[in-house]
Design an enzyme around this catalytic site. Structure first.
Site, PDB file in Angstrom:
ATOM      1  N   CYS A 202       0.809  -1.221   0.000  1.00 16.07           N
ATOM      2  CA  CYS A 202       0.000   0.000   0.000  1.00 16.07           C
ATOM      3  C   CYS A 202       0.843   1.271   0.000  1.00 16.07           C
ATOM      4  O   CYS A 202       0.354   2.346   0.383  1.00 16.07           O
ATOM      5  CB  CYS A 202      -0.946  -0.011   1.202  1.00 16.07           C
ATOM      6  SG  CYS A 202      -2.138  -1.370   1.175  1.00 16.07           S
ATOM      7  N   CYS A 225      -4.053   5.061   8.648  1.00 12.23           N
ATOM      8  CA  CYS A 225      -4.225   3.628   8.876  1.00 12.23           C
ATOM      9  C   CYS A 225      -5.261   3.334   9.954  1.00 12.23           C
ATOM     10  O   CYS A 225      -5.772   2.218  10.041  1.00 12.23           O
ATOM     11  CB  CYS A 225      -2.894   2.989   9.255  1.00 12.23           C
ATOM     12  SG  CYS A 225      -2.221   3.560  10.838  1.00 12.23           S
TER      13      CYS A 225
END
Length: 240
Positions: A202, A225
């Site tokens: 990612c 996150c």
């Protein structure tokens, strides 16, 4: 401490240390929460600066590092490099719970279908467990990094504990100047176009002119996150 009391304490400390040197904020936090505070570090692109400041005061301070199982190998090597360079003795590596991984991500590909759930399993839950013994923790976030961070105070209350943000007012030039003055080793991926480094699947390279965090979860409409709660920009804040 009750939530209202914690919020009031965070606001008091934020006002008291607004504009203070990062080292002064860290020293105050270590004194106020002696034995009850940890630093959370990703050992990422800018981590060496905060780690060096902490090492100057207490090389044995607990430093929590999350090995998600999806990190760049270079980050794991960089962690070991900084531990040795700074003489850090309190680094604790935490990993996702095996049962949680088996239930939520048995194939290791959850990031492809649900990045939020992947982050929750591999980062948010492990950090919550690691922070359980502590009343406060130190973060390396900075206001300039993203709109969601533009109004960060040096102290804030979150999830029942105090979060300390010593570097809120620092910009890229100041970070680079400090690292060079201290001769701190850089993360090897920065030179390859990664100014913000998370998990390998990612994290993308950042193109010239883009926000430093543009390569995180590119194209997914995701900016954090889940470890850090997002904040709306404060129009009254300079540079917001």
């Amino acid at each position: 401490m009750a939530p209202d009391g914690l919020d009031a304490e965070a606001q008091r400390l934020a006002a008291l240390y607004d504009g203070a040197d990062a080292e002064a904020v860290i020293a105050a936090a270590l004194d106020l929460f002696a034995g009850r505070i940890a630093l959370v570090s990703s050992f990422g692109a800018d981590s060496a600066v905060l780690l060096a400041m902490v090492a100057d005061l207490d090389r044995g301070l607990p430093i929590l590092f999350l090995d998600t199982g999806k990190l760049f190998p270079a980050t794991l090597l960089y962690r070991d490099t900084l531990i040795n360079a700074l003489g850090l003795t309190g680094v604790v590596t935490r990993r996702p719970d095996a049962a949680d991984l088996a239930a939520a991500d048995p194939a290791g590909a959850l990031w492809m279908s649900d990045a939020d759930a992947c982050c929750d399993t591999r980062k948010v839950k492990p950090l919550a467990a690691a922070l359980a013994p502590y009343a406060a923790w130190i973060s390396g976030r900075k206001r300039y990094q993203a709109d969601t961070r533009a109004s960060l105070p040096p102290f804030e209350a979150e999830d029942g504990r105090i979060k300390v943000n010593p570097l809120v007012g620092w910009n890229r030039a100041r970070i680079d100047a400090y690292r060079e003055a201290r001769r701190l080793p850089p993360h090897p991926l920065v030179a390859e176009g990664y100014p913000s480094i998370g998990c390998l699947p990612c994290t993308d390279r950042v193109r010239p002119g883009e926000d430093e965090r543009a390569g995180r979860w590119r194209g997914r409409g995701k900016t954090e996150c889940g470890i850090h709660h997002g904040r709306a920009p404060d129009p009254a804040l300079p540079g917001a």
